[in-house]
Scaffold this motif. Sequence first.
Motif, short mmCIF file in Angstrom:
data_model
loop_
_atom_site.label_atom_id
_atom_site.label_comp_id
_atom_site.label_asym_id
_atom_site.label_seq_id
_atom_site.Cartn_x
_atom_site.Cartn_y
_atom_site.Cartn_z
N TRP A 266 -43.34 34.11 -5.57
CA TRP A 266 -44.19 33.25 -4.76
C TRP A 266 -45.64 33.73 -4.79
N PRO A 267 -46.49 33.10 -5.60
CA PRO A 267 -47.91 33.46 -5.59
C PRO A 267 -48.65 32.69 -4.50
N LEU A 268 -49.70 33.27 -3.97
CA LEU A 268 -50.51 32.60 -2.95
C LEU A 268 -51.96 32.46 -3.41
N THR A 269 -52.47 33.49 -4.06
CA THR A 269 -53.87 33.48 -4.49
C THR A 269 -53.98 33.26 -6.00
N HIS A 270 -55.09 32.68 -6.42
CA HIS A 270 -55.35 32.43 -7.84
C HIS A 270 -56.07 33.65 -8.42
N ASP A 271 -55.31 34.71 -8.61
CA ASP A 271 -55.90 36.00 -8.95
C ASP A 271 -56.70 35.98 -10.24
N ASP A 272 -56.15 35.42 -11.30
CA ASP A 272 -56.83 35.47 -12.59
C ASP A 272 -58.18 34.75 -12.53
N ALA A 273 -58.20 33.57 -11.94
CA ALA A 273 -59.45 32.81 -11.86
C ALA A 273 -60.47 33.52 -10.99
N LEU A 274 -60.04 34.04 -9.86
CA LEU A 274 -60.97 34.70 -8.94
C LEU A 274 -61.52 35.99 -9.52
N LEU A 275 -60.72 36.69 -10.33
CA LEU A 275 -61.20 37.92 -10.95
C LEU A 275 -62.32 37.66 -11.95
N GLY A 276 -62.46 36.43 -12.38
CA GLY A 276 -63.57 36.07 -13.26
C GLY A 276 -64.82 35.68 -12.49
#
Length: 255
Positions: free
Chosen positions: A14-24
């Motif tokens: 269950w993911p909640l945050t858009h980690d890959d996009a936000l890390l950019g």
Amino acid sequence: MDLNSDLGEGFGIWPLTHDDALLGIVTSANVACGFHAGDPSVLRKVTERAASAGVAVGAQVGYRDLAGFGRRFIDVDPAELVNDVIYQIAALDGFARIAGTRVTYVKPHGALYNAIVHHAEQAAAVVEAVKAYDASLPVLGLPGSEWLRQAESAGLRPVREAFADRAYTPEGTLVSRRQPGSVIHEPEEVLRRVVRMATEGTVVAIDGSVVKVEPESVCVHGDTPGAVEIARGVRDALAGAGVELRAFTNAAGDA
């Protein structure tokens, strides 16, 4: 100005945050350490991707409250809280080091963040934990909070934080999520507030009064609907206002 976001806030499938996009987009990542969200696989994945993106890794420590996402106050014994915080920092730091980076700051999460604005005993416990683990780690918190006051007195580096998408009380604290209007969803309003905080050091409170914040770091919540678009807009708006974006740890030569 540093731009941070809460990442790694998932569990299992269950993911909640858009980690890959936000890390950019962001310059610092507040990574959940497993107590309010996250698990070992999530921690490893996020720290590896943060290291690859050149984003500073911070330990987002919280109450042991997966079911409540760390947003419920817990009257935990201060001695236990010290150990809980050390445990969380060390867990994330282990995965960060495997990824070729390290934890470079600490930020409390949710109810713990809000509690130690005034709760002296719990603030002291978190300060003790950070100092015991690594006294060189900066700590993020609200300006004027008991947490930052005690951290500075203990020799830690306090870093003033403001929130792009949260409403403020006239006292400079965050409006409770239980109240209407606590989260700002209108993107243009978020951008206006962020630029004002970064360039003027103030924000308009929920009653219309002006509150002094003077942030060194601005947070965009990763679990807010449209978080990626908002974060990208915040970054562009700050750059357009002539505000240089970089991790506060890099600015101080800590990482």
